[in-house]
Design a protein around this motif. Structure first.
Motif, PDB file in Angstrom:
ATOM      1  N   LEU A  38       1.110  -0.936   0.147  1.00  0.00           N
ATOM      2  CA  LEU A  38       0.057   0.056  -0.351  1.00  0.00           C
ATOM      3  C   LEU A  38       0.766   1.321   0.274  1.00  0.00           C
ATOM      4  CD1 LEU A  38      -2.950  -1.540   2.967  1.00  0.00           C
ATOM      5  CD2 LEU A  38      -3.137  -0.713  -0.397  1.00  0.00           C
ATOM      6  N   SER A  39       2.131   1.473  -0.805  1.00  0.00           N
ATOM      7  CA  SER A  39       3.386   1.932  -0.051  1.00  0.00           C
ATOM      8  C   SER A  39       2.547   3.573  -1.316  1.00  0.00           C
ATOM      9  CB  SER A  39       4.282   2.023  -0.942  1.00  0.00           C
ATOM     10  OG  SER A  39       5.158   0.952  -0.007  1.00  0.00           O
ATOM     11  N   LYS A  40       2.153   3.155  -2.059  1.00  0.00           N
ATOM     12  CA  LYS A  40       0.911   4.746  -3.126  1.00  0.00           C
ATOM     13  C   LYS A  40       0.228   5.122  -2.502  1.00  0.00           C
ATOM     14  CE  LYS A  40       2.982   2.711  -7.142  1.00  0.00           C
ATOM     15  NZ  LYS A  40       2.883   1.970  -9.347  1.00  0.00           N
ATOM     16  N   ALA A  41      -0.254   4.376  -1.217  1.00  0.00           N
ATOM     17  CA  ALA A  41      -1.483   4.765  -1.335  1.00  0.00           C
ATOM     18  C   ALA A  41      -1.465   5.433   0.224  1.00  0.00           C
ATOM     19  CB  ALA A  41      -2.453   3.436  -0.543  1.00  0.00           C
ATOM     20  N   PHE A  42      -0.107   5.610   1.181  1.00  0.00           N
ATOM     21  CA  PHE A  42       0.342   6.447   1.494  1.00  0.00           C
ATOM     22  C   PHE A  42       1.323   7.710   2.002  1.00  0.00           C
ATOM     23  CE2 PHE A  42      -2.381   2.678   3.867  1.00  0.00           C
ATOM     24  CZ  PHE A  42      -3.180   3.959   4.625  1.00  0.00           C
ATOM     25  N   SER A  43       1.449   8.589   2.722  1.00  0.00           N
ATOM     26  CA  SER A  43       2.746   9.580   2.536  1.00  0.00           C
ATOM     27  C   SER A  43       3.072   9.214   4.380  1.00  0.00           C
ATOM     28  CB  SER A  43       2.253  10.859   2.228  1.00  0.00           C
ATOM     29  OG  SER A  43       1.885  10.831   0.717  1.00  0.00           O
ATOM     30  N   ILE A  44       4.662   8.944   3.638  1.00  0.00           N
ATOM     31  CA  ILE A  44       4.729   8.641   5.471  1.00  0.00           C
ATOM     32  C   ILE A  44       5.959  10.261   5.702  1.00  0.00           C
ATOM     33  CG2 ILE A  44       6.087   7.117   6.986  1.00  0.00           C
ATOM     34  CD1 ILE A  44       4.873   4.662   5.273  1.00  0.00           C
ATOM     35  N   ASN A  45       5.305  10.750   6.920  1.00  0.00           N
ATOM     36  CA  ASN A  45       6.300  12.087   6.996  1.00  0.00           C
ATOM     37  C   ASN A  45       7.164  11.639   8.397  1.00  0.00           C
ATOM     38  OD1 ASN A  45       7.884  14.208   8.434  1.00  0.00           O
ATOM     39  ND2 ASN A  45       5.739  15.241   7.079  1.00  0.00           N
ATOM     40  N   LYS A  46       8.418  10.945   7.851  1.00  0.00           N
ATOM     41  CA  LYS A  46       9.389  10.064   9.015  1.00  0.00           C
ATOM     42  C   LYS A  46       9.800  11.544   9.717  1.00  0.00           C
ATOM     43  CE  LYS A  46      11.232   6.877   6.266  1.00  0.00           C
ATOM     44  NZ  LYS A  46      12.677   5.729   5.712  1.00  0.00           N
ATOM     45  N   LEU A  97       6.380  12.558  11.395  1.00  0.00           N
ATOM     46  CA  LEU A  97       5.761  11.292  12.865  1.00  0.00           C
ATOM     47  C   LEU A  97       4.560  11.507  12.293  1.00  0.00           C
ATOM     48  CD1 LEU A  97       7.836  10.830  16.119  1.00  0.00           C
ATOM     49  CD2 LEU A  97       8.354   9.540  13.414  1.00  0.00           C
ATOM     50  N   VAL A  98       3.936  11.904  10.558  1.00  0.00           N
ATOM     51  CA  VAL A  98       2.468  11.633  10.391  1.00  0.00           C
ATOM     52  C   VAL A  98       2.871  10.554   9.502  1.00  0.00           C
ATOM     53  CG1 VAL A  98       0.964  13.358   9.481  1.00  0.00           C
ATOM     54  CG2 VAL A  98       2.185  14.417  10.849  1.00  0.00           C
ATOM     55  N   ILE A  99       1.642   9.659   8.930  1.00  0.00           N
ATOM     56  CA  ILE A  99       1.548   8.883   7.555  1.00  0.00           C
ATOM     57  C   ILE A  99      -0.059   9.681   7.721  1.00  0.00           C
ATOM     58  CG2 ILE A  99       0.659   6.681   7.571  1.00  0.00           C
ATOM     59  CD1 ILE A  99       3.058   5.837   9.539  1.00  0.00           C
ATOM     60  N   THR A 100       0.125  10.224   5.934  1.00  0.00           N
ATOM     61  CA  THR A 100      -1.481  10.489   5.506  1.00  0.00           C
ATOM     62  C   THR A 100      -1.813   9.255   4.192  1.00  0.00           C
ATOM     63  OG1 THR A 100      -0.580  12.963   6.100  1.00  0.00           O
ATOM     64  CG2 THR A 100      -2.131  12.155   4.834  1.00  0.00           C
ATOM     65  N   CYS A 101      -2.950   8.593   4.336  1.00  0.00           N
ATOM     66  CA  CYS A 101      -3.773   8.514   3.279  1.00  0.00           C
ATOM     67  C   CYS A 101      -3.571   9.154   1.667  1.00  0.00           C
ATOM     68  CB  CYS A 101      -4.741   7.605   3.676  1.00  0.00           C
ATOM     69  SG  CYS A 101      -5.962   6.718   2.407  1.00  0.00           S
ATOM     70  N   ASN A 102      -3.624   8.837   1.313  1.00  0.00           N
ATOM     71  CA  ASN A 102      -3.631  10.251  -0.195  1.00  0.00           C
ATOM     72  C   ASN A 102      -5.278   9.395  -0.386  1.00  0.00           C
ATOM     73  OD1 ASN A 102      -0.524  11.055  -0.031  1.00  0.00           O
ATOM     74  ND2 ASN A 102      -0.307   8.478  -0.954  1.00  0.00           N
ATOM     75  N   LEU A 103      -5.789   8.518   0.040  1.00  0.00           N
ATOM     76  CA  LEU A 103      -6.743   7.959  -1.457  1.00  0.00           C
ATOM     77  C   LEU A 103      -8.167   8.792  -0.443  1.00  0.00           C
ATOM     78  CD1 LEU A 103      -6.237   4.411  -1.871  1.00  0.00           C
ATOM     79  CD2 LEU A 103      -6.103   6.130  -3.223  1.00  0.00           C
ATOM     80  N   THR A 104      -8.200   9.219   0.989  1.00  0.00           N
ATOM     81  CA  THR A 104      -8.647   9.466   2.264  1.00  0.00           C
ATOM     82  C   THR A 104      -8.431  10.618   2.765  1.00  0.00           C
ATOM     83  OG1 THR A 104      -8.406   8.023   4.292  1.00  0.00           O
ATOM     84  CG2 THR A 104      -9.322   7.134   2.053  1.00  0.00           C
ATOM     85  N   ASN A 105      -7.328  11.132   2.770  1.00  0.00           N
ATOM     86  CA  ASN A 105      -6.965  12.125   3.821  1.00  0.00           C
ATOM     87  C   ASN A 105      -7.138  11.968   5.291  1.00  0.00           C
ATOM     88  OD1 ASN A 105      -6.048  15.096   2.127  1.00  0.00           O
ATOM     89  ND2 ASN A 105      -7.544  15.734   3.046  1.00  0.00           N
TER      90      ASN A 105
END
Length: 407
Positions: free
Chosen positions: A78-86, A89-97
């Motif tokens: 699911l790497s393309k579905a999420f943006s991981i801000n190291k 420390l925030v992980i955002t779902c690109n599909l649902t916000n």
């Protein structure tokens, strides 16, 4: 979106469970944290939930639950579905916000200001919840407010540790030790062990099933609430030392080597000899560090100060020296462990609130027992890496009569 995910059979009924307070506890390697990581990702993909995931101390999050969720996203393809801000420390779902946010309970002001980019926080998950204070978790529960399309949840996960813990007193009134679950309209408790983990390696099973110490076997193999007798140290407390750290003028540093199974452990201390007060100011506790990386970590913590290391690894000490660390081998000597314990028991020990691993070791360090329950004059050789580092660092302040240390 089709997702191919394999979930441990024991946890399948929890995927859609929306009980307000959920407690997942039990033995080591039971798969509870991995399942919660899977469920968190699926919930955020569903588009109705934002998560706040906490541990007691912020600096323990990145290498534990944040990494767990990041790895699980990759394993679920699911790497393309999420943006991981190291960095944040925030992980955002690109599909649902929807978002997965992380914070330490040692920074209450930051907790108050955390807000997802869309909607409200619907789920608070406290990993290693036995590390936390009652007041901190109650404040987190208050964060679960505002309108949402789903029921809000407080989730606690942990190894059970001690029956004297506030979590047992607060939530386990209706619990029966011979059961593996409890459920009413507001509370769900699930107990699991390594036997509930469908993916566990044989080596891990062997280690858990052959644990020789009764307390560790009860807690970490069988997932029972422990009763810890024969605790070695009771002369310690935790305190926020951030306001007085800068007033200390000299420091003691100790380092215990580790790599895969055991962590590298560094303790930075200040000792008031007149008052017999030992302050534990900072710690390093990390697995998998090669000596070049370890040298960088040590220098970050102590700069050009001297650090006394486990002398059984002269090669590692020399490598640290070559890399700029002022490393020296501790002398140790006959019966040095028990002598060090005896000396430490005569001090007042103050542990900074940021040193979570140090606190954990002091809390669990205990004497061995024989098969008849007779206490032996030897400590259990487990969860003592920072304690060893403390002994090395304080060695010259605990000089025994007839022994002289030289540079």
């Amino acid at each position: 979106m089709n997702i191919d995910v394999t979930v441990n059979q024991t946890y399948l009924p929890l995927l859609k469970n929306d009980t307000r307070t959920q407690i997942l506890f039990g033995g080591s390697s039971s798969g509870k944290s991995f399942f919660l990581a899977q469920r968190t990702i699926l919930d955020v993909l569903g588009g109705h939930r934002n998560y706040l995931i906490c541990r007691n101390v912020a600096n323990t999050i990145r290498k534990s639950v944040f990494n767990e969720i990041s790895k699980t996203i990759i394993e679920m393809d699911l790497s393309k579905a999420f943006s991981i801000n190291k960095s944040d420390l925030v992980i955002t779902c690109n599909l649902t916000n929807k978002q997965i946010l992380f914070a330490g309970l040692d920074d209450p002001e930051k907790i108050k200001s955390i807000t997802p980019i869309e909607g409200v926080i619907t789920d608070v998950w406290v990993e290693e919840a036995t590390e936390t204070r009652y007041e901190a978790v109650k404040q987190l529960n208050k964060r679960l407010r505002g309108r949402s399309k789903v029921n809000k949840r407080l989730i606690l996960s942990f190894n059970p540790i001690l029956k004297s813990h506030w979590i047992f007193e607060e939530y386990f009134d209706g619990w029966e030790d011979d059961k593996t679950s409890y459920h009413d309209e507001k509370l769900l408790i699930i107990k699991t062990t390594y036997q509930d983990n469908d993916f566990l390696e044989k080596d891990d099973v062997y280690e858990l099933e052959n644990e020789p110490d009764k307390y560790y076997r009860d807690v970490y193999t069988y997932g029972n609430w422990g009763v810890l007798g024969n605790v070695i140290f009771k002369n310690w407390e935790t305190r926020d030392l951030s306001d007085i750290k800068h007033t200390f003028d000299r420091f003691n540093n100790g380092l215990d080597f580790g790599f895969a199974n055991d962590p590298s452990a560094l303790a930075r201390m200040y000792y008031n000899k007149k008052k017999k007060e030992l302050y534990i100011l900072d710690e390093l506790y990390e697995h998998g560090l090669t000596n070049d990386v370890l040298a960088d970590r040590v220098i970050e913590k102590i700069g050009s100060e001297v650090v006394f290391c486990d002398s059984s690894e002269p090669k590692s000490i020399q490598e640290l020296k070559n890399l700029g660390v002022r490393a020296l081998g501790a002398k140790k000597g006959k019966d040095s462990v028990n002598h060090g314990i005896g000396w430490l028991k005569q001090q007042k020990i103050i542990i900074d609130v940021s040193c979570q691993n140090t606190k954990n070791e002091f809390q669990k360090y205990k004497w061995k027992e024989d098969k008849n329950g007779i206490v032996l004059p030897t400590p259990v050789d487990k969860d003592n890496h920072l304690l060893d580092a403390i002994r090395y660092g304080m060695e010259r302040d605990m000089v025994r009569k007839g022994i002289q240390f030289v540079n």
